[in-house]
Each structure stands twice: as structure tokens, then as C-alpha cells.
Design a protein around this motif. Structure first.
Motif, PDB file in Angstrom:
ATOM      1  N   ALA B 121      45.999  51.978  77.816  1.00 50.08           N
ATOM      2  CA  ALA B 121      47.054  52.546  78.667  1.00 50.08           C
ATOM      3  C   ALA B 121      48.432  52.175  78.126  1.00 50.08           C
ATOM      4  CB  ALA B 121      46.888  52.047  80.103  1.00 50.08           C
ATOM      5  N   ARG B 122      48.556  50.924  77.669  1.00 48.88           N
ATOM      6  CA  ARG B 122      49.843  50.470  77.134  1.00 48.88           C
ATOM      7  C   ARG B 122      50.199  51.259  75.869  1.00 48.88           C
ATOM      8  NH1 ARG B 122      49.761  44.275  75.496  1.00 48.88           N
ATOM      9  NH2 ARG B 122      48.280  45.105  73.999  1.00 48.88           N
ATOM     10  N   TYR B 123      49.218  51.476  75.010  1.00 45.81           N
ATOM     11  CA  TYR B 123      49.470  52.215  73.780  1.00 45.81           C
ATOM     12  C   TYR B 123      49.801  53.680  74.110  1.00 45.81           C
ATOM     13  CZ  TYR B 123      48.568  54.474  69.259  1.00 45.81           C
ATOM     14  OH  TYR B 123      48.675  55.225  68.127  1.00 45.81           O
ATOM     15  N   ALA B 124      48.991  54.281  74.971  1.00 47.55           N
ATOM     16  CA  ALA B 124      49.224  55.688  75.320  1.00 47.55           C
ATOM     17  C   ALA B 124      50.608  55.851  75.953  1.00 47.55           C
ATOM     18  CB  ALA B 124      48.127  56.178  76.258  1.00 47.55           C
ATOM     19  N   ALA B 125      51.008  54.889  76.762  1.00 42.45           N
ATOM     20  CA  ALA B 125      52.336  54.978  77.397  1.00 42.45           C
ATOM     21  C   ALA B 125      53.430  55.043  76.338  1.00 42.45           C
ATOM     22  CB  ALA B 125      52.556  53.776  78.323  1.00 42.45           C
ATOM     23  N   SER B 126      53.212  54.357  75.214  1.00 43.76           N
ATOM     24  CA  SER B 126      54.231  54.380  74.158  1.00 43.76           C
ATOM     25  C   SER B 126      54.266  55.729  73.456  1.00 43.76           C
ATOM     26  CB  SER B 126      53.977  53.254  73.147  1.00 43.76           C
ATOM     27  OG  SER B 126      52.883  53.585  72.303  1.00 43.76           O
ATOM     28  N   LEU B 127      53.227  56.523  73.639  1.00 40.90           N
ATOM     29  CA  LEU B 127      53.179  57.828  72.976  1.00 40.90           C
ATOM     30  C   LEU B 127      53.703  58.954  73.865  1.00 40.90           C
ATOM     31  CD1 LEU B 127      49.648  57.567  71.269  1.00 40.90           C
ATOM     32  CD2 LEU B 127      51.895  57.078  70.274  1.00 40.90           C
ATOM     33  N   VAL B 128      53.990  58.645  75.123  1.00 39.54           N
ATOM     34  CA  VAL B 128      54.537  59.677  76.016  1.00 39.54           C
ATOM     35  C   VAL B 128      56.001  59.909  75.637  1.00 39.54           C
ATOM     36  CG1 VAL B 128      55.153  60.209  78.426  1.00 39.54           C
ATOM     37  CG2 VAL B 128      52.978  59.081  77.901  1.00 39.54           C
ATOM     38  N   LYS B 129      56.323  61.130  75.312  1.00 40.27           N
ATOM     39  CA  LYS B 129      57.685  61.432  74.857  1.00 40.27           C
ATOM     40  C   LYS B 129      58.444  62.170  75.956  1.00 40.27           C
ATOM     41  CE  LYS B 129      56.958  60.090  70.486  1.00 40.27           C
ATOM     42  NZ  LYS B 129      55.900  59.113  70.864  1.00 40.27           N
ATOM     43  N   VAL B 130      59.503  61.549  76.425  1.00 40.40           N
ATOM     44  CA  VAL B 130      60.292  62.166  77.485  1.00 40.40           C
ATOM     45  C   VAL B 130      61.629  62.605  76.891  1.00 40.40           C
ATOM     46  CG1 VAL B 130      61.198  61.881  79.821  1.00 40.40           C
ATOM     47  CG2 VAL B 130      59.255  60.500  79.063  1.00 40.40           C
ATOM     48  N   THR B 131      61.993  63.877  77.102  1.00 47.10           N
ATOM     49  CA  THR B 131      63.332  64.314  76.682  1.00 47.10           C
ATOM     50  C   THR B 131      64.183  64.534  77.920  1.00 47.10           C
ATOM     51  OG1 THR B 131      62.295  66.454  76.377  1.00 47.10           O
ATOM     52  CG2 THR B 131      62.989  65.308  74.393  1.00 47.10           C
ATOM     53  N   TYR B 132      65.428  64.095  77.820  1.00 43.80           N
ATOM     54  CA  TYR B 132      66.333  64.125  78.968  1.00 43.80           C
ATOM     55  C   TYR B 132      67.575  64.942  78.652  1.00 43.80           C
ATOM     56  CZ  TYR B 132      63.829  59.743  80.017  1.00 43.80           C
ATOM     57  OH  TYR B 132      62.876  58.784  80.260  1.00 43.80           O
ATOM     58  N   LYS B 133      68.201  65.406  79.707  1.00 40.49           N
ATOM     59  CA  LYS B 133      69.586  65.856  79.619  1.00 40.49           C
ATOM     60  C   LYS B 133      70.367  64.798  80.384  1.00 40.49           C
ATOM     61  CE  LYS B 133      72.539  69.256  81.773  1.00 40.49           C
ATOM     62  NZ  LYS B 133      73.036  68.187  82.610  1.00 40.49           N
ATOM     63  N   ALA B 134      71.142  64.011  79.653  1.00 39.37           N
ATOM     64  CA  ALA B 134      71.830  62.891  80.301  1.00 39.37           C
ATOM     65  C   ALA B 134      73.154  63.342  80.911  1.00 39.37           C
ATOM     66  CB  ALA B 134      72.076  61.794  79.275  1.00 39.37           C
ATOM     67  N   ASP B 135      73.451  62.822  82.084  1.00 38.65           N
ATOM     68  CA  ASP B 135      74.756  63.049  82.725  1.00 38.65           C
ATOM     69  C   ASP B 135      75.530  61.741  82.731  1.00 38.65           C
ATOM     70  OD1 ASP B 135      74.173  65.699  83.288  1.00 38.65           O
ATOM     71  OD2 ASP B 135      73.182  65.177  85.179  1.00 38.65           O
ATOM     72  N   ALA B 136      76.842  61.858  82.915  1.00 41.92           N
ATOM     73  CA  ALA B 136      77.670  60.645  82.959  1.00 41.92           C
ATOM     74  C   ALA B 136      77.280  59.819  84.184  1.00 41.92           C
ATOM     75  CB  ALA B 136      79.142  61.022  83.018  1.00 41.92           C
ATOM     76  N   HIS B 137      77.135  58.525  83.988  1.00 45.88           N
ATOM     77  CA  HIS B 137      76.745  57.644  85.093  1.00 45.88           C
ATOM     78  C   HIS B 137      77.879  56.684  85.415  1.00 45.88           C
ATOM     79  CE1 HIS B 137      75.552  55.576  81.312  1.00 45.88           C
ATOM     80  NE2 HIS B 137      76.219  54.598  81.892  1.00 45.88           N
TER      81      HIS B 137
END
Lengths: 166, 743, 328
Positions: B121-137
Motif C-alpha cells: 500500500a505504501r509503495y502503491a501510494a507513491s505511484l498515485v499521480k495527482v495533478t492540480y491547478k493551484a490557486d493563491a493561498h
């Protein structure tokens, strides 16, 4: 010898190893990325040893390997093939508490108890090393075990009571 | 009468000590089951924006990965906001994990990977690729004070700040005035046990949840309402909790994740957060506070203004009592208070040991020290001059307040009268020694709690309540109360907690458990007493006929006639002779509200500190602490001392070490591990001397218990800052006082 | 942690050959830093070669009187070895100032040399870091850089080397013994670690196929005048904000030889031989040490939250020198 069937998948580089934990020898089939801590907790199912950070920054996972205290989270089970390991479950003998265990109870050297297995194994390692005699030396050489409840003065009192008397 | 079953007030060892020193105590992640699988959480790398895409392809290709939960495939959960409300939820829109593509804070959980082993699970979690549109925080409190606004809604325990008199006029007229601003950043609870939940799944669709929580009923009700389950289907347990300090007051997301996966996969699931993810939970809020105090030349306070601004999240208004203490502790006619919030792109803050008081009393008690120097009056003397026998904000006398005794006893033990007030007056080479003091104050609260008791014919008593023991000693003190009330050896008594099937108890927090659950336990045992007496009266030729329960005593496993102790009967014999298998009772104590509402109910402490400052290198060592605590009746001086000592260690930590540092570039707590988030180690903690000044108080509850979980910490940071001033002549108003601030 | 294959090497040659054939392989000994970094996905080796069975675990005097520390001797066994305690007390003190007893029981001498930086951004894979991903940018430069470098920095990286042991080795002028496919070579400690320059991804000058086999300590023992001073955010079990290792020889209050190495200030243990040269022949005084400290720190550059470091470093140098030379 107890057989522990760790989960194994096809085509994985499984290693067969033996670990003697608390005088019982276990044969394990493990993948190389299983840490000693996870092998003890999840595969051998001795959950007394705790995971407090998984990065060698807290000491909760401290066990004795061939008599020396180490952080079991930062070593691989496969690297400890053949090792003699003592965890908190193996500290008392025949149901009789180790003097340190009794001292921890008497001095109220814990609150939540989560760091306690690591503290006790660490203190046994400290006594084996024989380098600490003063209060300050005990404090320094117990500083690899964090206690968020803040039981430190009581831990030192418990270790002082037993140190040099075993 | 010789009595071996008096336990209340005795320093007995913890009843769970054996389990804790042998590894037998099982915490949330210590449970195992056939086919158990493991969940690992993927956390957001940005603070604000949208998830454009989550690519799980590579991770799912690994054999043994069962499912990856994301907002794209989680559905069918509760709709209404109130379903996500928990017992400690602040007002607002409560967060729903994995149900939105919007990122509201850094490290927000965005996926749960469930696999056959933890490692996979730990290894697979590292393979999950999330792409974001970042906004100013926006994560910077001090740069956004112009956004401060009053809090919306109410939270249990929150008292709206109240002003009285005419501050502006009195302050202007005061001959001596002080203005000071204090600041501290965020702190995370970081209990040693990382938040974890193990869910055992049964064929009939029911689950057993082992959770890390300060309220097992909170866990159960959250699971029921979010997942639409009946109480029958959800057994919830937390017999051991590896510290919490407030982090267990709300259901944390590993609970949601583990239950979600278990119900969907119909398997047992374990989810433990990483230490890094412990910084994605609630925290002590970043706070800036200002105090303005006006006094006469003789030190009598004329005007106090206390204003605070804290950060909260964008979706909930976390509130705590920061400024209120300034209207209570000292005698002063003109008080002005304000408390405001700024919404930041962080997660919602959360009650952390002595919430509000740790912050507000740091400001107030540093300001009093600063004022004492302006007035050239001893800081302790200034406290005596302004000592108040009533809570000025409510105009009510205290049910008990032995603070004066605390000051006197702690000062004497510490040797305060030997103090030369001159800063830098104790110098030895490069080491400067300083002495400082401060006052602590906390509430003596009572919360709803019930208890059940079962007495069996073998002479054993089992008492239970759905409360918690997070290291506080609940198991032990409840066993003491029950054993003494029924006159049984402690070995014959078992106290159960952390089980949602037990009678109701509110969250363990705010130092209210000993008083609240303790009263319920005592009452349940009193009910057993009555039943035993009734039974004894049925025994032929019973000498107890006609007696009321007030005329009998219980000790050493027997019931006595109080007037003539030679008349006794073994409790076991009552059961046998009346052919009674067991006695079952449940208590519901109701506080005497009419009596209580006339009084203010608080605990107090006086803390004196010695520091040693290495003038060249800036390093501070707290060499000595003496704390005298007035907290009603002390049930167990051994475990209570540990509580106070722990609080003092927390005070040292807050004063000198810990801070979750926000990197505003990323809106992220950047020192998110135990190597860089410093809490004291063994070598940092030296002499700690705890004095209990016992108070008789029949207002708070029949046993006079006030609670000791928080009071030990309150005031400690101020005492240390004041001692550092005395040592160095440097007034540091920002915590933690790291060595760079003293160079 | 990523998936990887694992083998055990039974000799130096065998280990070197194996790693030479696999560009994504790594040696593992104590594992205290590598496994930590693998769990953070900062390092993702495809293959691990366990070298613990190679016999590099002795501490022995060489014929010429120098002391050879086997690469696989643990930090604890090194610090508490009678020969080290007696002849190189600075090294004992430095090692014991680092990490925790448990970690010192695992970590090896070779591994200590290979330790990677504790930079927050290097560790957090969601933030840009040139050391982790060349060209990505340095987040520390404009971020939280309390623990970061003030000397020898580059626009690409301001990370520091975190070791205590290596600071002592630098002061002692140790030599690192390595073996690769093309034989053995000796690398002076000064040339072992690198400054970041425009290749911050490289911590040191060890070739991929090379294995550290030992550390050689020169005959000069410095048992009279030495000090390891570590300044940190708590009393123990924390990395140095600044550390100073000083060894010296004195004759009637005059410094005849002195070496000062610093940790926590640069990408490698830092030494300034000009400052040491300047002190030679001069009396051990507060003023002289302060002057030397100014020489060492004259090019210090700070980045915001580490603005305090030059002042702290100066005081630490002066204190350590004072204590080493017994002027109180």
C-alpha cells in the motif's frame, strides 16, 4: 520452529529468513522492503513494539538485537536474518517482571504507555552498555526515546533504581 | 475500625501498569485479523486549488492492490452537514474527506490506497499521480490581521469575552501603563501514537472499530451518521490510547478511511497515519495577542485590555477562551476584551492541552511581570495586591480558591524571598541564572457521564463507563473510587472504558473526567450499597433490619453497622445467603445546578521557575520548577503528580522548543517530523517539584474533585519567559524562545 | 518505499563488482539514513547490496602508528573503542554528540560519511529541490532556512551536511579509504565532501562503483587540547545549528598548532586554513579567537531565518577554542 506465512506474491523477490524473537525462532518469507519493526508487529504479530514515527526519530520501536538496542524501524528484516531479538513481550521471564518493568510501575514512569516498550528496551540496552552512572548520563543516554506525556523524571528514577544492580 | 480498603487520596500504582510494561496493552493499530489489509493515505501537495486528475493506473497494476479510493469513486455517503458534525466540532461546514476535487489545505488527504500488505500500500501510494491547478493561498496570520472578524456560531465550552467598566477612561487615567504584544505559532499535538484505526469486518456486515480517540461514543456516532449504519452494526473500542492531548477529541480521517475501505471491500482494514501526516490534523492556533494594563503606583490594577486574533480554517470557526482569563484572575473594575479570527488556508485548529488558557495566560502573566518591573514591585507581591476572591467577569465567588496558599507554599519551597529582582544579577561566567513566576488557571468542569456497576456473588465488582484513559490514569482512579466506596480490595474491582456499549460519557477532555465520571462511578457504587443493604435485611435474624444506608459502612469486603462495627457481614455472604447471582445498577448523577450556579469553579496553580541561560550561545536550560496546584481533592497523588509534571514538560516545550513552522511559499507545515519538530528529550527535563494544596469543595461535586490534566501547563511558558528576562534582561514576547532570540 | 531487489555481498571485490553493474544500486550498511530517505521516497534505489557481512569491522593500528577505523564499525563501537577514547577523544565526543544511542548502535562509520542533508525541502518531495531533482529550484533559499548554510553556498543549494563525526574527522585530517573497480584510492577528508556549486545533487566525490572501506586517522593525537561543541535546539538528539571541532597544541600559552572545523554551516564540514595559520604562534586569547572567527566568517551569506548563524558561529568558535586551550 513457528512458520509465519507472510503475504507473498508471485514473481516477487522473496527471502526466507529466520528471526529468533524472545527465544522463539520464526521462519519468515519476507520481501526485502519489510522493516524489522513491521515484521515483528504485522508478520510475527507481536504488537508490543510500537511505531511512533517510522523514521528513527522517537525510539518507540526500540528492540534489542543481539543484546544491543536499535531502532527497528530503520532496518530491514532481511538484514537481520539469524538475529536474536528481544522485544518488550520477552523482557519478563516466566511471568516475573524484569526489575526495570517493576521500577517503571513503581515510579509511574509512563502515562499513556505508548513509548514504554521502547523506553524499557532502551534502558536494558543502556544497562548492558554500562556507560551511564550519573543521573545526567542516564538522561543523555535515554534521550533517544521521546515521551510526549513528559514522564522523563520518573523514567530516570526508574532506571536509576535498577542501573548497576543487575 | 481498621480499614484496608481506603484508596482515595493514596498514591497507588496504575492498575494498567502491568499491561503497559509488558507490551500487553493493545492500542488501535495493535489488532490483527485474518485477511487484514492495509490502507495508506495520499496527501495533497498544495494548499489551495483543484485536483485536475488522479492517475492510479500504475498503482492499480500492482498485484495485491485492492482499491484506490478518491473523490472520483467515493459516493453514497451522508449528505447533510450535520451528519459530519462530531461532539467537538466547531461551527461551520465540516470537512468531508475524499468527496471533493477542491483542495482547502496542504496535506489534505486525496486518496486512500488499500492493499494486501502495508508495504504494498505504501509503495502503491507513491505511484498515485495527482495533478492540480493551484490557486493563491493565504496562510500568514500576522500579514492578514486586517481580515480579523468576530467568530461565527458557538462551540461547547466557549465563553464569549465580556468587557466591564470603562477601560479607555481608566487606562488613560492610570499613572503606570503597559502595552505589549505576544505571539506564538502553531503547535501540533503529536502524541507518540500516530492516529490509527483498525476495523474488523464480519460476515454479517457488522464491524468492530478500534480507534484512537478521546471519546469512543464520538467515534461510533460519527461512523453511524456518515456511513448510515445502525448502532447494532458498529462496535467501537479504544481500551488504550497512546496519548492524545486533544487530537483525539474529533474523529480523525484515518477512522473515515478505514471504515470506508472496510465496508466497500468487506474486509478488515488497518489505517495508520504517518508522523508527517500528523501535521495534517488540527493544531493549537497561531495567535497574536495584545495586552494593555493600567495600574496605580501601589500596583492596584485599574484597567486591563486583552485582545487576541487567532487563525482558523476556511470552513470552520475554531474558537477557544484566550482573553477571558484577564477578566477573572485579578481584581480589576475596568476590563475590555476582544477575540477575533482570520480564515487561513489551513486545516481547522483543534483543542490542545489547556486550549486558550495556555495562550491567554502566557500573555497575561508575562504582562504582569513586565508591569511589576515598571512598578518596581516584586512580581509575586503584585499578584497578592490584586488577588481576587471572586470571578470578576461573572461577579461570583469561587467554590474554592487556594491560590494564595499555592503562591505561599511554592514560593517558600523555591526560595523566592532570596531573589534579587535586578535582571542579570545572577551571573557565573557565561551562565546567567534567572527566576520567574506565573499563575495558572483552568476550569473545574463537570460534563455528563453515567456509569454501570455489576457486583457478583464471588465478591467481584465491575464498573464501566464509555470514557477514555489517554494516559491520565482514569482506569486507576475509577478503580480506587469504586473499591473504596464498596469497601473492596482493588484487586476485586475492574473498571472498563473505551467501549461504546458502556453507559454514556462525554469526551475525555478539559480535565473534566475525574470529576464527572468519578461522580458517576461513586454514585453507581452507592446504589450497589443500597441494594446490598436491602438484601442483607432479608437474611433471617439480620441485625441490619431497620437501618438506613447512612447507618452502615463498607470496608475490607464487609458491611458494618457504623455505630457498632462488631456487627458485620461479608458482602459475599449477603449474595450467597440471599441466593443473589449479581447486582446490576446504572447511575446518572445530576449536578446540583442551583447550588453550582452561584459559584465560579476553577483550578489554580503557582509556578516558579529557574532558568540557566548560556549568554554566549543563547541556550536555555530550565533547571528547576516548583508548581503548587490547587485542584480540589487529589484522588491519587502519584498519577496526579505525573499529570502535573507532564503539563510542566509541555509548558517547557511550548516556551522553548515546539512550533509547527508554516512555509508560506507552499502554505505547508514544513518541519513535519519528530526530528525537526522539537519536543523536549529526557536531558532537557530537570528538577520538577509538585505540591498539591488540597481544597475542600462540596460545590463542584460530592467528592470535591476538580481535575488536573490541564492546570499543570498553564502559566509555565510565562514563568519561563519571565525567568529568562530576569536572567538576561531580554523580554522575549514570541514563542518558542529559541536560542537565536537571545543572541 | 519503492520495490527493490536485495543481495548480500560477501567481500569488497564482490560488492564493488555488483554495484558497478547496476547504476541504480546502493550499498546498505546501518541503513539509518537510507531507509529513512527511502520511506520518504527521496531515494528510490532499484537494488540494495547489503555489505554487513564484509569484514570491515575492526579498529586497528597500522604499522606506522595511524589508526584504521573499519567502515562497518558502528558509531557506538567507534566512540567507545579504547584506542579512540584514548588517542582521539575529539572523535569520541563528536560521535556521542550525534543522533541517539540506538542510532549509533546501527549507523556505521562509512554510512556517517554518506549521510545526506536534513534540509526540510530535500525531504519533502512535494517541494522543489535541486539536490533531489536538479533544475527544479531551491525552496530553502526563500523559505525556512534556520538550519541552512552560510558558507560555500551556491544559488542552487544552501543545504548543510548534518554529520558530527565528519566535523571531527575534518579537524583530525582523516583520510578516507575507498575501493572501486579500478583499485583502491585514498581521499583526504577535505576532498571527500563537495560544495554544492551547480551540481548540488552530488554530496561527495565517491564514484558510483566505489565502496568506503575505512577511515585512517593520522598519528597526531591531540589528547590535551580539543573540544567538540555542538549548538542545537534541544539538549540532545537534534542536529547541529552550528558545531565546532577544535584541536590544538600549545606551548606556554602560545598556539603551536590549531585546526578548527565547523558543522551546520556548509554543504561540507568547513575549515579555513588561513584562520588557523593566523592563530599559529599567537597567544590563546579571546581576542585572537574572535579575530580568527571573523576571518572564517567574513564571506558568510545568510538567507532570512538563518540570519542569526554568523553571530552564533562566531561565538561557538570562540567558545570552543577557549575551552580547547583551557583559557576558560
Amino acid at each position: 520452529m513457528d512458520q509465519v506465512a507472510a503475504s507473498v506474491m508471485v514473481d516477487q523477490p522473496t527471502h526466507t529468513i529466520t528471526l529468533t524473537v524472545n527465544k522463539i525462532t520464526y521462519e519468515l518469507k519476507v520481501l526485502p522492503w519489510v522493516t524489522l519493526l513491521d515484521a515483528i508487529r504485522e508478520y510475527i504479530e507481536l504488537p508490543g513494539t510500537k511505531k511512533g514515527c517510522d523514521h528513527g526519530q522517537c525510539g518507540a520501536c526500540t528492540v534489542l538485537v543481539n543484546g544491543k538496542r536499535i531502532n527497528s524501524c530503520l532496518t530491514l528484516a532481511v538484514m537481520k536474518n539469524g538475529a536474536d531479538i528481544t522485544t518488550i513481550e520477552g523482557v519478563a521471564e516466566d511471568g516475573v517482571l524484569h526489575p526495570l518493568q517493576q521500577a517503571f510501575i513503581d515510579h509511574d514512569a509512563f502515562q499513556c504507555g505508548y513509548c514504554t516498550p521502547g523506553q524499557i528496551c532502551s534502558a536494558i540496552g543502556l544497562i548492558n552498555e554500562g556507560k551511564a552512572t550519573t543521573r545526567e548520563e542516564i538522561q543523555e543516554l535515554m534521550s533517544g526515546n521521546l515521551c510526549r506525556c513528559g514522564a522523563y523524571p520518573n523514567i530516570v528514577a526508574a532506571v536509576q533504581q535498577v542501573n548497576g544492580k543487575l | 475500625m481498621n480499614n484496608n480498603t481506603n484508596y482515595i487520596g493514596k498514591p497507588v500504582n496504575r492498575v494498567d501498569g502491568y499491561a503497559k510494561v509488558t507490551g500487553g496493552a493493545k492500542y488501535a493499530a495493535d489488532h490483527h485479523a485474518r485477511g487484514l489489509c492495509y490502507g495508506v493515505v495520499v496527501s495533497a501537495g498544495i494548499a489551495k486549488g483543484k485536483i485536475l486528475h488522479i492517475d492510479t493506473t500504475e498503482a492499480m497494476q500492482l498485484e495485491g492492490v485492492f482499491k484506490i479510493f478518491t473523490h472520483e469513486n467515493v459516493s453514497g455517503l451522508a449528505w447533510f452537514n450535520h451528519s459530519y458534525k462530531d461532539m467537538d466540532a466547531p461551527p461551520g461546514k465540516h470537512f468531508r474527506y475524499l468527496q471533493t476535487d477542491t483542495i482547502t489545505y496542504s496535506q489534505q488527504p486525496v486518496a486512500l490506497v488499500v492493499a494486501e500488505t502495508f508495504e504494498l500500500a505504501r509503495y502503491a501510494a507513491s505511484l498515485v499521480k495527482v495533478t492540480y491547478k493551484a490557486d493563491a493561498h493565504v496562510t500568514n496570520l500576522t500579514g492578514n490581521l486586517d481580515q480579523a472578524r468576530p467568530p461565527k456560531g458557538k462551540k461547547s465550552g466557549f465563553k464569549k469575552p465580556s468587557s466591564r467598566g470603562h477601560f479607555d477612561k481608566a487606562f488613560t487615567a492610570a499613572p503606570v501603563t503597559l502595552d505589549a504584544t505576544y505571539f506564538h505559532g502553531a503547535e501540533h499535538h503529536n502524541p507518540m501514537e500516530m492516529h490509527a484505526t483498525t476495523v474488523l469486518y464480519y460476515k454479517n456486515g457488522s464491524i468492530t472499530v478500534y480507534d484512537k480517540t478521546q471519546g469512543i461514543l464520538n467515534t461510533q456516532s460519527y461512523v453511524k451518521s456518515v456511513f448510515g449504519l445502525s448502532g447494532r452494526k458498529v462496535k467501537a473500542l479504544s481500551p488504550f490510547v497512546g496519548g492524545a492531548f486533544g487530537s483525539g477529541l474529533r474523529p480523525q480521517y484515518q477512522l473515515f478511511m478505514a471504515v470506508l475501505a472496510s465496508l466497500e471491500l468487506k474486509r478488515s482494514v488497518k489505517v495508520m497515519l504517518t508522523r508527517q501526516q500528523m501535521f495534517s490534523l488540527g493544531f493549537r492556533p497561531i495567535t497574536q495577542q495584545s495586552l494593555s494594563i493600567g495600574s496605580m503606583e501601589d500596583g492596584s490594577l485599574q484597567a486591563i485590555k486583552h485582545e487576541a486574533v487567532s487563525g482558523t480554517s476556511q470552513f470552520e470557526d475554531y474558537v477557544e477562551n484566550i482573553v477571558n482569563w484577564s477578566g477573572m484572575l485579578y481584581h480589576c473594575k475596568n476590563v475590555k476584551q476582544s477575540y477575533q479570527l482570520v480564515s487561513l488556508d489551513t486545516y481547522t485548529p483543534l483543542d490542545m492541552r489547556a486550549p486558550g488558557a495556555v495562550t491567554g495566560m502566557f500573555g497575561l502573566e508575562c504582562a504582569m511581570d513586565e508591569l511589576a518591573y515598571k512598578l518596581n514591585i516584586d512580581p509575586l507581591e503584585l499578584r497578592y495586591i490584586n488577588y481576587s476572591v471572586e470571578d470578576g467577569s461573572m461577579k461570583k465567588p469561587y467554590s474554592s480558591k487556594a491560590l494564595r496558599d499555592c503562591y505561599q507554599q511554592a514560593a517558600e519551597r523555591f526560595g523566592w524571598s532570596q531573589r534579587n529582582p535586578e535582571p542579570r544579577s545572577m551571573k557565573n561566567g557565561h551562565l546567567l541564572t534567572g527566576w520567574g513566576m506565573a499563575t495558572g488557571m483552568w476550569d473545574a468542569m463537570t460534563v455528563p457521564a453515567r456509569a454501570k456497576a455489576t457486583f457478583t456473588a464471588d465478591g467481584r465488582l465491575t464498573v464501566g463507563s464509555a470514557t477514555a484513559d489517554i494516559g491520565t490514569g482514569t482506569y486507576t482512579i475509577m478503580t480506587q473510587i469504586a473499591a473504596e466506596t464498596l469497601g473492596l480490595p482493588m484487586d476485586n474491582v475492574t473498571f472498563q472504558l473505551g467501549d461504546a456499549s458502556l453507559p454514556y460519557a462525554y469526551l475525555e477532555g478539559g480535565s473534566a473526567t475525574a470529576a464527572s465520571v468519578g461522580t458517576a462511578v461513586q454514585k453507581a457504587c452507592m446504589q450497589v450499597r443500597e441494594r446490598l443493604l436491602d438484601l442483607a435485611k432479608d437474611i433471617p435474624d439480620s441485625p441490619f433490619k431497620g437501618l438506613s444506608v447512612a447507618q452502615v459502612s463498607f470496608a475490607d469486603g464487609m458491611m458494618f453497622m457504623t455505630e457498632t462495627p462488631a456487627n458485620f457481614i461479608h458482602l459475599k455472604d449477603i449474595m450467597t445467603l440471599t441466593d443473589t447471582g449479581e447486582i446490576n445498577v446504572t447511575s446518572t448523577p445530576l449536578p446540583n445546578v442551583f447550588k453550582q450556579m452561584k459559584y465560579a469553579k476553577n483550578t489554580h496553580a503557582a509556578v516558579f521557575v529557574e532558568v540557566q541561560v548560556d549568554e554566549e550561545l543563547g541556550a536555555v536550560k530550565v533547571t528547576r520548577v516548583v508548581s503548587a496546584v490547587a485542584a480540589g481533592r487529589i484522588l491519587n497523588p502519584k498519577t496526579a503528580r505525573s499529570q502535573i509534571m507532564g503539563g510542566i514538560v509541555w509548558g517547557i516545550s511550548g516556551a522553548l522548543h515546539e512550533e509547527s513552522v508554516l512555509d508560506h511559499q507552499f502554505g505547508r507545515f514544513i518541519n513535519h517530523n519528530y526530528a525537526e519538530y522539537h519536543i523536549p528529550v529526557n536531558l532537557d527535563i530537570n528538577d520538577i517539584d509538585v505540591i498539591f494544596v488540597e481544597e475542600q469543595d462540596d460545590v463542584v461535586n460530592p467528592m470535591g474533585i476538580k481535575g488536573v490534566g490541564e492546570i499543570g501547563q498553564v502559566g509555565v511558558a510565562a514563568a519561563i519567559a519571565n525567568a529568562i528576562y530576569h536572567a538576561t534582561g531580554k523580554r522575549i514576547r514570541e514563542l518558542p524562545i529559541t536560542l537565536d532570540k537571545l543572541l | 518505499m519503492n520495490n527493490f531487489t536485495y543481495t548480500q555481498a560477501d567481500g569488497v571485490d564482490n560488492a564493488v563488482q555488483e554495484i558497478a553493474g547496476h547504476s541504480e544500486a546502493r550499498f546498505i550498511a546501518g541503513g539509518t539514513n537510507l531507509i529513512d530517505l527511502m520511506k520518504e521516497h527521496v531515494m528510490q534505489p532499484e537494488h540494495l547490496i547489503d555489505i554487513n557481512s564484509i569484514h570491515l569491522n575492526s579498529i586497528e593500528f597500522l604499522e606506522d602508528g595511524r589508526l584504521h577505523l573499519g567502515a562497518l564499525v558502528t558509531n557506538a563501537d567507534t566512540a567507545w573503542h579504547p584506542a579512540v577514547e584514548k588517542h582521539y577523544p575529539l572523535l569520541s565526543d563528536a560521535i556521542l554528540a550525534g543522533a541517539s544511542p540506538q542510532l549509533r548502535n546501527m549507523a556505521t562509520n562509512g554510512g556517517n560519511l554518506m549521510q545526506r542533508t536534513r534540509c526540510y525541502y530535500f525531504y519533502d518531495t512535494t517541494t522543489p529541490c535541486n539536490k533531489r531533482e536538479p533544475g527544479a529550484g531551491c525552496s530553502a533559499m526563500n523559505g525556512y532556512n534556520r538550519i541552512h548554510a552560510i558558507l560555500g553556498t551556491s544559488p542552487h543549494c544552501i543545504a548543510v551536511h548534518p554529520s558530527d563525526m565528519c566535523v571531527a574527522l575534518r579537524a583530525l585530517d582523516a583520510t578516507i579509504q575507498v575501493k572501486g573497480l579500478h583499485g583502491e584510492r585514498l581521499i583526504p577528508i577535505a576532498d571527500f565532501h563537495r560544495l554544492p556549486g551547480d551540481t548540488p545533487q552530488l554530496d561527495n566525490n565517491l564514484a558510483h562503483d566505489e565502496l568506503i572501506t575505512g577511515i585512517i586517522l593520522p598519528r597526531e593525537h591531540f589528547t590535551q587540547h580539543y573540544k567538540y561543541l555542538k549548538v542545537r535546539d534541544r539538549a540532545s538528539y537534534a542536529f547541529a545549528l552550528v558545531s565546532v571541532a577544535v584541536v590544538a597544541t600549545m606551548e606556554e600559552g602560545i598556539i603551536t598548532n590549531i585546526r578548527m572545523a565547523m558543522g551546520g554551516v556548509a554543504h561540507k564540514p568547513w575549515r579555513d586554513e588561513n584562520a588557523e595559520q593566523w592563530l599559529k604562534g599567537k597567544p590563546a586569547t579571546q581576542e585572537n579567537f574572535a579575530y580568527a572567527a571573523d576571518m572564517i566568517l567574513q564571506d558568510a551569506k545568510t538567507f532570512g531565518t538563518n540570519d542569526f548563524k554568523p553571530a552564533l558561529a562566531k561565538r561557538a568558535i570562540v567558545r570552543a577554542c577557549r575551552e580547547a586551550t583551557n583559557i576558560g
